[in-house]
Design a protein around this motif. Structure first.
Motif, mmCIF file in Angstrom:
data_model
loop_
_atom_site.group_PDB
_atom_site.id
_atom_site.type_symbol
_atom_site.label_atom_id
_atom_site.label_comp_id
_atom_site.label_asym_id
_atom_site.label_seq_id
_atom_site.Cartn_x
_atom_site.Cartn_y
_atom_site.Cartn_z
ATOM 1 N N THR A 118 4.129 -10.409 6.169
ATOM 2 C CA THR A 118 3.086 -9.603 6.783
ATOM 3 C C THR A 118 3.656 -8.741 7.892
ATOM 4 O O THR A 118 4.447 -9.212 8.722
ATOM 5 C CB THR A 118 1.995 -10.512 7.375
ATOM 6 N N LYS A 119 3.248 -7.461 7.860
ATOM 7 C CA LYS A 119 3.659 -6.539 8.927
ATOM 8 C C LYS A 119 2.771 -6.777 10.137
ATOM 9 O O LYS A 119 1.576 -7.049 9.950
ATOM 10 C CB LYS A 119 3.484 -5.089 8.475
ATOM 11 N N PRO A 120 3.167 -6.622 11.343
ATOM 12 C CA PRO A 120 4.588 -6.390 11.715
ATOM 13 C C PRO A 120 5.373 -7.701 11.591
ATOM 14 O O PRO A 120 4.886 -8.743 11.991
ATOM 15 C CB PRO A 120 4.488 -5.942 13.171
ATOM 16 N N ARG A 142 -1.291 -1.874 11.999
ATOM 17 C CA ARG A 142 -0.066 -2.649 11.766
ATOM 18 C C ARG A 142 1.129 -1.760 11.428
ATOM 19 O O ARG A 142 2.265 -2.114 11.740
ATOM 20 C CB ARG A 142 -0.279 -3.627 10.603
ATOM 21 N N THR A 143 0.846 -0.634 10.784
ATOM 22 C CA THR A 143 1.948 0.201 10.335
ATOM 23 C C THR A 143 2.815 0.707 11.519
ATOM 24 O O THR A 143 4.026 0.441 11.533
ATOM 25 C CB THR A 143 1.426 1.349 9.463
ATOM 26 N N MET A 176 0.819 -1.209 0.000
ATOM 27 C CA MET A 176 0.000 0.000 0.000
ATOM 28 C C MET A 176 0.845 1.247 0.000
ATOM 29 O O MET A 176 1.391 1.649 1.029
ATOM 30 C CB MET A 176 -0.909 -0.011 1.234
ATOM 31 N N LEU A 186 2.850 -0.447 14.453
ATOM 32 C CA LEU A 186 3.286 -1.642 15.163
ATOM 33 C C LEU A 186 4.540 -2.240 14.514
ATOM 34 O O LEU A 186 5.441 -2.722 15.202
ATOM 35 C CB LEU A 186 2.137 -2.665 15.128
ATOM 36 N N THR A 187 4.577 -2.161 13.209
ATOM 37 C CA THR A 187 5.730 -2.689 12.471
ATOM 38 C C THR A 187 7.003 -1.967 12.884
ATOM 39 O O THR A 187 8.027 -2.598 13.196
ATOM 40 C CB THR A 187 5.504 -2.520 10.956
ATOM 41 N N SER A 201 -6.871 -2.492 9.987
ATOM 42 C CA SER A 201 -5.757 -3.423 10.137
ATOM 43 C C SER A 201 -4.450 -2.759 9.682
ATOM 44 O O SER A 201 -3.434 -2.787 10.380
ATOM 45 C CB SER A 201 -6.041 -4.662 9.306
ATOM 46 N N HIS A 202 -4.502 -2.154 8.514
ATOM 47 C CA HIS A 202 -3.314 -1.513 7.961
ATOM 48 C C HIS A 202 -2.826 -0.393 8.861
ATOM 49 O O HIS A 202 -1.644 -0.293 9.168
ATOM 50 C CB HIS A 202 -3.646 -0.963 6.572
ATOM 51 N N ARG A 241 7.953 -2.860 16.460
ATOM 52 C CA ARG A 241 8.541 -4.193 16.607
ATOM 53 C C ARG A 241 9.944 -4.261 15.984
ATOM 54 O O ARG A 241 10.880 -4.776 16.595
ATOM 55 C CB ARG A 241 7.633 -5.221 15.923
ATOM 56 N N ALA A 271 0.518 -4.743 5.193
ATOM 57 C CA ALA A 271 -0.068 -4.565 6.520
ATOM 58 C C ALA A 271 -1.525 -5.036 6.520
ATOM 59 O O ALA A 271 -2.216 -4.972 7.511
ATOM 60 C CB ALA A 271 0.003 -3.101 6.929
ATOM 61 N N ARG A 272 -1.982 -5.438 5.372
ATOM 62 C CA ARG A 272 -3.399 -5.837 5.301
ATOM 63 C C ARG A 272 -3.599 -7.274 5.767
ATOM 64 O O ARG A 272 -4.583 -7.584 6.397
ATOM 65 C CB ARG A 272 -3.894 -5.704 3.870
ATOM 66 N N GLY A 273 -2.629 -8.117 5.376
ATOM 67 C CA GLY A 273 -2.645 -9.499 5.874
ATOM 68 C C GLY A 273 -3.863 -10.302 5.493
ATOM 69 O O GLY A 273 -4.487 -10.936 6.314
ATOM 70 N N ALA A 309 -9.913 -3.803 6.659
ATOM 71 C CA ALA A 309 -8.578 -3.865 6.064
ATOM 72 C C ALA A 309 -7.809 -2.599 6.380
ATOM 73 O O ALA A 309 -6.611 -2.645 6.738
ATOM 74 C CB ALA A 309 -8.711 -4.043 4.551
#
Lengths: 93, 136, 931
Positions: free
Chosen positions: B106-108, C696-697, B57, C699-700, C692-693, C703, B86-88, C689
């Motif tokens: 997949t993130k993270p 996760r961003t 994305m 969080l990535t 989630s994105h 981590r 990040a959508r997974g 979605a």
């Protein structure tokens, strides 16, 4: 019902037969001045056909009445008494 | 070992870009970065990388499109591409793989896992040219 | 040798007629006592033999003497009709009984929608067409009387210059017959009731005339000659007579065919035949016997016609004696006064039977279908108001009998002498033949219309007048003779006996052909191009499908429907009020209270039928009632046709139409909703979605850097510091995001706790702006400018949420304002009972297509722009939710490249609607709006 229709068909057939036989051109076949049994052929022919028609009509109506009586007997088992039997029924019986 | 493998990292999140750059550099690869699809394609055109870490994305041109275009370049068929998302969702994974991506992360993500996969793919591609030529 | 003086003849005649009176009287009494004499197929068949009039009795011999067998089609036709009588005649009887038909005019009128015009036209045709036929009977009686009283000499009436005597006889006979018809024919008002005495008398007359004719025939054939062969053998010797053995020429054959057709129809459509065959029929099963008995009668009465004719011709070779009188004169010549008297009585019986029956049939027709309807139409007579019309009706009937018989007398005394008996009779046959197409089409073709029947009858009758009636006037000198011989004004094409060049036929065949051509063509043609009224159509179905309808006359339904159901049926058509009135009327009429529950009796059924008939017509009423009585509806076609037309149904169908339109609209709505639901579903997926994105961003990063720090203890301090601060920033971003998501979710779910208070917005705005000062401090260039009105009315808000809106908008503005010379302007003022706040930036602006989108979740304008701005993408959706809760709104105005203006307003407290208290429900709506 089937028998009724049959009788109706017979009547129509007889009607058509009479219509054909008592009207030209069939009539023309007997349209000559000879005598048969002392009577002019045309006269004899017409009266014979006429008598025949009446006889057949009588036969058909008699048959209709018999069919009706049979149907009535079949029905009588589960249906209330019908109108008094037809007078012609008595007369013929 | 000859020259280190060349890795191009593409992501629109500067912090993720930074962390991946640090990891890959630390692992001894030659690293370049791009912050969107357009830049990435320009970088590929400038010098063909051995492997790309490609975010899905992104503004302007998304990761899938970049992947497809790179794979369709005549001399870039053997560029290894690892998609980052990040959508997974499985659908996206399938889509990425069908477009020619070699792996999908997949993130993270786990840094260790990511490094292992990158190393594995690079080792594979080193062995492959001979097997490919043998096959053809 | 006994003399036959006038007095003897008259006495015998009166005795005979007295006997008739006695029979009729006796039978009427028996019938009143419930012991009917005529409920007997033999009486029925004999009464039909009223067909054989003096025209048969005297005229057949006359016609045979000139044309040979030419008289026979008149009797062969009825024989053929009776073969199919069970289908055709029984159908007419069935229909007539069901509709209480009283005459042939009534039948035709009823079939074509109770048409007054048709009934009247038929009556008029009958009244004009029949008198010649009656005159024929009168003439026969007077002639035979005149001849008989000359006994033993045989003198033809004209020879003794006895015209006045003839007319006198005719006149007295007319009066006598009229009185008989009046006494026995108009006893009851209800014409559909049977004239038992009349019918019995007629049947008796049929016996008399048959016995008389057979006596003469037997005497001639076997007394004077040696049987049939002898007569025919002697006739063969004369070429003139031998010619009669055959039918001669085309005209003879055409005449044969037309007469057959003519008489096939006449046996039913002659008014008196319709009367005895249909109206006077008591039991349709009698017809079964009559089917062969009546033809047999015809055969018997014709057997000796030819022998008598030839005998007469042989006995009177000089032509001095008219063949029409052979039946009488042969007996006279052989000096057989008793036989002659018997022959006279036979002729008398044949004539009187016809006269009486015809007069009654015509009287019924004229009173019911012509005069009464006319009287009822004349409002000034106030006929409808009279309680008892009996007297008037009887007077009309009696008057008609007198009129018809007098017309017959008139015809006989002025015109009658110019024709032979048979020809006069045939003129009437052709007139009534005009009814046949309308009747046959009426019972076999549902499509025959009133207009068609009217056209056919009128056309046929006009041609009859032209080709038969007018020429007969011409022959009598009323019109110039050249009219008949050369056509009007000498136009040969219009010659009445050779119309349009149809030459070589006798006038009867000629007229039969032309009238039928026009009648049938007009009936069919006009019917095909006109439509039927509702009543007409229902009657058409009723008539054509007579055999398909249930046979019972009301007996079968008993106990199968409750009175209640019938009354509610009535209420459907009359409305509640009129039904109440009808109920009262019923109780008054029948002198008893109506029990609504429980089975309906015949009174209720017939009453309801009548009431309904007044509204929707008799046939429809019958069907409606039948449907309630659960009588089997055998013909769906019938029902649909009726319902099709019923005005009620028109209303229903209109309603149905609008309902189906509504339904269509609803369907469209549903389809829309479905599409929207699918969109929502997709949106939900997209939302998940996106969430989630978005989660996760950060969080990535957290981590990755955490693992880097863990795995690389040797990182330099500076780098370590940088990494740690990234972790902190991303954690903040994550928690902000989670807060926003929860915030919005709660607001949308309506679980947010709002703390409303009425407060001055000015300090709240100022405090909010103060809270944003940090943003401006961080940004290198952005500046804040505030333009806040001196005084703002208090508003009803949640302070924290209000602050949140301003902080969100201002931080957005800071984010998007010009990077180098950033300027954020906040204006607040009062307008139209609202507090309005604008937050203005000088950034790139927002494209028109994005201006609404940015208020949706995660739809930052930045997503499509080069630089990804910071933020959760939930700020504006939250602002919108909050302002909706406040009863206000938020929107953006912007031009690309010229910055953006985010505006919001909230109502001033006094006017603020109390929406906040039931926030949740509104919030629910808001959820939908938001998604």
């Amino acid at each position: 019902m089937l028998k009724q229709r049959r009788n109706t068909e017979r009547q129509i057939a007889l009607f058509l037969l009479g219509g054909v036989m008592l009207v030209p051109p069939v009539l023309v076949l007997f349209n000559h001045p000879d005598r048969v049994a002392g009577i002019p052929s045309l006269y004899l022919y017409i009266f014979l056909v006429w008598t025949g028609l009446i006889g057949f009509t009588l036969a058909i109506t008699r048959r209709m009445r018999l069919d009706e009586l049979a149907a009535r007997e079949n029905r009588q088992a589960d249906v209330e008494p019908l109108a008094p039997a037809s007078v012609d029924g008595h007369a013929d019986a | 070992m000859n020259s280190p493998a060349k890795i191009l990292i593409v992501d629109d999140e500067p912090n993720i870009l930074l962390s991946l750059k640090f990891l890959m550099t630390k692992a001894g690869y030659s690293v370049r970065t791009a912050k969107d699809g357009e830049e990435a394609l320009a970088e590929v055109a400038r010098e063909k990388p051995d492997l790309m870490l490609l975010d899905v994305m992104m503004p302007k041109i998304d990761g899938f499109t970049v992947c497809q275009r790179v794979k369709s370049m005549a001399d870039c068929v053997d560029v290894r591409i690892v998609m980052l998302t990040a959508r997974g969702r499985d659908v996206e994974r399938e889509k990425g793989l069908s477009l020619g991506a070699d792996d999908y992360i997949t993130k993270p993500f786990s840094t260790k896992d990511t490094l292992e996969r990158v190393a594995g793919l690079l080792a594979q591609s080193k062995a492959e040219p001979s097997s490919e030529s043998a096959a053809t | 040798m006994p003399m036959l003086s006038s007095s003897v003849i008259i006495s015998v005649s009166f005795l005979y007629i007295g006997l008739l009176f006695a029979i009729a009287y006796y039978c009427d009494k028996r019938a009143d006592a419930g012991r009917s004499v005529i409920a007997n197929p033999y009486v029925y068949a004999l009464s039909i033999a009223v067909y054989c009039t003096s025209w048969t009795f005297f005229g057949s011999v006359g016609r045979a003497a000139t044309t040979g067998v030419g008289f026979l089609p008149i009797y062969i036709g009825p024989t053929l009709t009776f073969i199919i009588g069970w289908m055709v005649i029984r159908k007419i009887i069935r229909i007539s009984k069901a509709n209480r038909i009283t005459s042939i005019a009534d039948f035709i009128a009823s079939r074509y929608g109770n048409s007054f015009a048709l009934g009247a036209l038929v009556s008029i045709i009958a009244v004009i067409g029949i008198p010649p036929y009656i005159s024929l009977q009168l003439k026969a009686i007077s002639t035979s009387f005149s001849i008989l009283q000359g006994y033993p000499s045989i003198i033809m009436p004209q020879d003794v210059n006895g015209t006045s005597l003839l007319h006198d006889t005719e006149f007295y006979v007319t009066l006598l017959m009229a009185s008989f018809a009046i006494v026995f024919g108009t006893r009851h008002i209800d014409a559909s009731e049977h004239h038992e005495g009349m019918v019995a008398a007629i049947a008796f007359e049929s016996v008399v005339k048959l016995v008389a004719f057979l006596s003469v025939g037997l005497f001639v054939t076997f007394g004077l000659f040696n049987g049939f062969s002898d007569i025919f053998a002697r006739a063969e010797a004369s070429p003139d007579l031998k010619r009669l053995f055959t039918i001669n020429g085309i005209s003879g054959h055409v005449s044969w065919i037309t007469l057959t057709i003519l008489s096939m129809a006449a046996i039913v459509v002659l008014p008196r035949q319709f009367q005895v065959v249909v109206v006077e029929n008591i039991d349709e099963r009698h017809l079964k016997k009559a089917m062969w008995l009546f033809p047999l009668y015809l055969l018997l009465i014709n057997i000796f016609v030819l022998p008598v004719a030839f005998a007469g011709l042989l006995m009177f070779p000089d032509g001095s004696v008219k063949p029409d009188t052979f039946v009488l004169t042969i007996a006279m010549k052989d000096q057989q006064p008793l036989l002659a008297l018997l022959a006279f009585i036979g002729g008398l019986s044949a004539a009187t039977g016809m006269i009486i029956m015809e007069a009654i049939a015509l009287a019924t027709m004229v009173s019911n279908d012509l005069v009464m309807p006319l009287l009822l139409r004349m409002d000034w007579l106030r006929m409808r108001m009279r309680d008892d019309l009996t007297g008037i009706l009887l007077a009309i009937r009696r008057g008609t009998i007198l009129l018809v018989l007098f017309l017959g007398y008139l015809y006989a005394s002025t015109l009658g002498t110019s024709y032979a008996l048979v020809t006069i009779g045939l003129v009437s046959f052709v007139a009534v033949l005009q009814f046949a197409p309308a009747i046959i089409a009426g019972i076999y073709w549902k499509g025959a219309t009133k207009a068609g029947a009217l056209a056919g009858l009128a056309g046929g009758f006009a041609l009859w007048t032209y080709t038969l009636l007018l020429p007969s006037f011409a022959r009598s000198g009323w019109l110039s003779a050249s009219f008949a011989d050369h056509g009007p004004y000498g136009l040969a094409l219009l010659k009445p006996y050779a119309l349009f060049g149809l030459e070589g036929l006798d006038p009867i065949s000629h007229a039969t052909i032309w009238t039928m051509v026009f009648n049938v063509a007009l009936l069919a043609g006009v019917s095909l191009f006109t439509s039927q009224s509702m009543l007409e159509r229902s009657q058409a179905v009723h008539f054509v499908d007579a055999f398909k309808q249930s046979q019972g006359n009301g007996g079968e339904w008993r106990g199968r429907a409750s009175a209640d159901e019938l009354w509610s049926l009535l209420a459907r058509f009359l409305g509640a009020a009129r039904t109440e009135t009808a109920l009262a009327r019923f109780e008054k009429e029948y002198g008893r209270t109506l029990v609504l529950h429980g089975p309906a009796d015949s009174d209720v059924v017939s009453f309801v039928k009548r009431q309904l008939a007044g509204v929707i017509g008799a046939a429809s009423a019958r069907i409606m009632v039948a449907s309630v009585l659960r009588e089997e509806m055998q013909d769906l076609d019938e029902v649909t046709r009726i319902l099709d037309e019923a005005s009620q149904l028109v209303v229903y169908s209109r309603r149905l139409e609008s309902k189906s339109r509504e339904l269509e609209a609803a369907t469209a709505e549903l389809q829309g909703a479905n599409v929207r639901l699918r969109e929502l579903d997709k949106l939900k997926d997209d939302f998940m979605a996106t969430v989630s994105h978005e989660i996760r961003t950060p969080l990535t990063s957290i981590r990755s850097f955490s693992e880097i720090l863990r795995d690389n203890p040797d990182i330099e301090l500076e780098e370590r510091q940088e990494f740690i601060s990234i972790i902190v920033l991303e954690s903040e971003r994550l928690s902000r995001l989670i807060n926003d998501i929860l915030d919005l979710a709660k607001m949308e779910a309506g679980t947010t706790q709002w703390v409303f208070e009425v407060t001055d917005p000015k300090p709240v705005i100022e405090q909010a702006l103060a809270a944003t000062s940090g943003l401006f401090a961080k940004s290198a260039s952005a500046k804040l400018r505030t333009v806040i009105a001196e005084k703002l009315e208090p508003v009803r808000i949640d302070r924290d949420r209000f602050t949140q809106v301003i902080v969100n908008l201002v931080s957005n503005a800071v984010k998007f304002c010009d990077r180098d010379h950033g300027l954020v302007t906040v204006k607040a003022w009062q307008e139209d009972g609202l507090i309005r706040v604008d937050v203005i930036d000088n950034g790139q602006g927002i494209a028109a297509q994005d201006q609404e989108k940015i208020f949706e979740r995660f739809q930052q304008a930045g997503n499509t722009l080069t630089d990804k701005p910071q933020g959760t993408g939930l700020g504006l959706p939250i602002c919108r939710q909050i302002l909706q809760e406040f009863g206000g709104e938020v929107w953006v105005t912007s031009e690309a490249g010229k910055g953006a203006v985010f505006s919001f307003r909230v109502p001033i407290a006094a006017d603020a609607p109390a929406t906040a208290e039931h926030g949740p429900s509104l919030a629910q709506d808001a959820v939908l709006d938001a998604i």
